[in-house]
Design an enzyme around this catalytic site. Structure first.
Site, PDB file in Angstrom:
ATOM      1  N   GLY A  56      38.098  33.714  40.892  1.00  0.00           N
ATOM      2  CA  GLY A  56      37.062  34.492  40.381  1.00  0.00           C
ATOM      3  C   GLY A  56      35.370  34.185  41.557  1.00  0.00           C
TER       4      GLY A  56
ATOM      5  NE  ARG B  28      39.479  33.810  47.674  1.00  0.00           N
ATOM      6  CZ  ARG B  28      41.001  34.410  47.779  1.00  0.00           C
ATOM      7  NH1 ARG B  28      42.065  33.639  46.859  1.00  0.00           N
ATOM      8  NH2 ARG B  28      41.570  34.184  49.177  1.00  0.00           N
ATOM      9  CB  ALA B  29      32.301  35.213  44.949  1.00  0.00           C
TER      10      ALA B  29
ATOM     11  CE1 TYR C 186      32.107  31.056  28.355  1.00  0.00           C
ATOM     12  CE2 TYR C 186      30.513  32.930  26.977  1.00  0.00           C
ATOM     13  CZ  TYR C 186      30.737  32.397  28.917  1.00  0.00           C
ATOM     14  OH  TYR C 186      31.057  32.238  29.965  1.00  0.00           O
TER      15      TYR C 186
ATOM     16  CB  SER D 213      29.256  26.083  26.012  1.00  0.00           C
ATOM     17  OG  SER D 213      30.036  27.044  26.255  1.00  0.00           O
ATOM     18  CE  LYS D 214      29.575  29.470  30.011  1.00  0.00           C
ATOM     19  NZ  LYS D 214      30.009  28.804  31.634  1.00  0.00           N
TER      20      LYS D 214
END
Length: 266
Positions: free
Chosen positions: A16, A19-20, A151, A154-155
């Site tokens: 994802g 890796r990019a 979520y 956390s962000k």
């Protein structure tokens, strides 16, 4: 900062967005430590990158970022192998409202731990040469999402921590900049599993609301997020910046009012 010749550590690097990020850094001439808990995906990622770049340019390390000792050992291995650390990308993350403690541990606690480890190695007051830390947040770190409260927490935490740590790093003349990226929905494995019961938990009955949000905001491709990463690294004026990436506006920044009290570096 010029990326060429620098050493980067990227967590969640096997797939994802991570890796990019790794590929974008390699294209710019960096050496990259690929850190991921998924052994099979990590080995496959390195093998694929070895076909495009010199094998010595990358190092794969299996690591559960939620394990503090593993994380410390990983940083040590990277510096022992490459001799230095210049760029840290805290990218590893999950989206799980059912096992919410895990979400906080991976998304927020490991980012804080990774940031402090990065500062230990890169800060000039510790004998380092400075560097940059990029923490991955989300648009959910800037707005509420009823079906993903943990979520979101956390962000949001990443945004607040990164902005504050950036001020602290400047105050201490560390030579390290810190910025965060807040993209919308991105075409990754996390997005594909976002509406599963094992992730949504008690909010599963509202999964259609998530689908509606995805339709409204659209889906981004990982290479665009990687472009944002390179921008944050190469622009030395950016510290404490919160980059937003959306389908409607592309790469842009969150505006904040100036704080009434601004700590000054010594």
């Amino acid at each position: 900062m010029h990326v060429n010749g620098k050493v980067a550590l990227v967590t969640g690097a096997a797939q994802g967005i991570g890796r990019a990020f790794a590929e974008a850094l390699l294209l710019k001439g960096a050496k990259v430590a690929l850190v991921d808990w998924n052994l099979e995906a990590g080995v496959q990622c390195k093998a694929a990158l070895d076909e495009k770049f010199e094998p010595q340019k990358t190092l794969f390390i299996q690591c559960d970022v939620a394990d503090q000792q593993q994380l410390r050992d990983t940083f040590r291995k990277v510096v022992d192998h490459f001799g230095r650390l210049d760029i840290l990308v805290n990218n590893a993350g999950v989206n799980n409202e059912k096992n919410w403690e895990k979400t906080l541990q991976i998304n927020l606690v490991s980012v804080i731990s990774g940031t402090y480890l990065g500062l230990d190695y890169m800060s000039k007051q510790n004998g380092g040469e400075g560097g940059i830390i990029i923490n991955m947040s989300s648009l959910a770190g800037l707005m509420p999402v009823a079906q993903q409260p943990v979520y979101c927490a956390s962000k949001h935490g990443i945004v607040g921590f990164t902005r504050s740590a950036a001020l602290a790093a400047n105050l201490m003349n560390s030579g390290v900049r810190l910025n965060a990226i807040c993209p919308g929905f991105v075409n990754t494995a996390i997005l594909e599993s976002i509406e599963k019961e094992e992730n949504m938990g008690q909010y599963i009955e509202y999964k259609d609301h998530i689908k509606d949000m995805i339709k409204y905001y659209g889906i981004l491709d990982p290479p665009l997020i990687a472009n944002g990463l390179i921008t944050l690294i190469e622009d030395d004026a950016l510290n404490g910046a919160i980059m937003k990436i959306t389908t409607s506006k592309g790469i842009h920044f969150q505006d904040y009012d100036a704080t009434p009290f601004q700590a000054k570096s010594q």
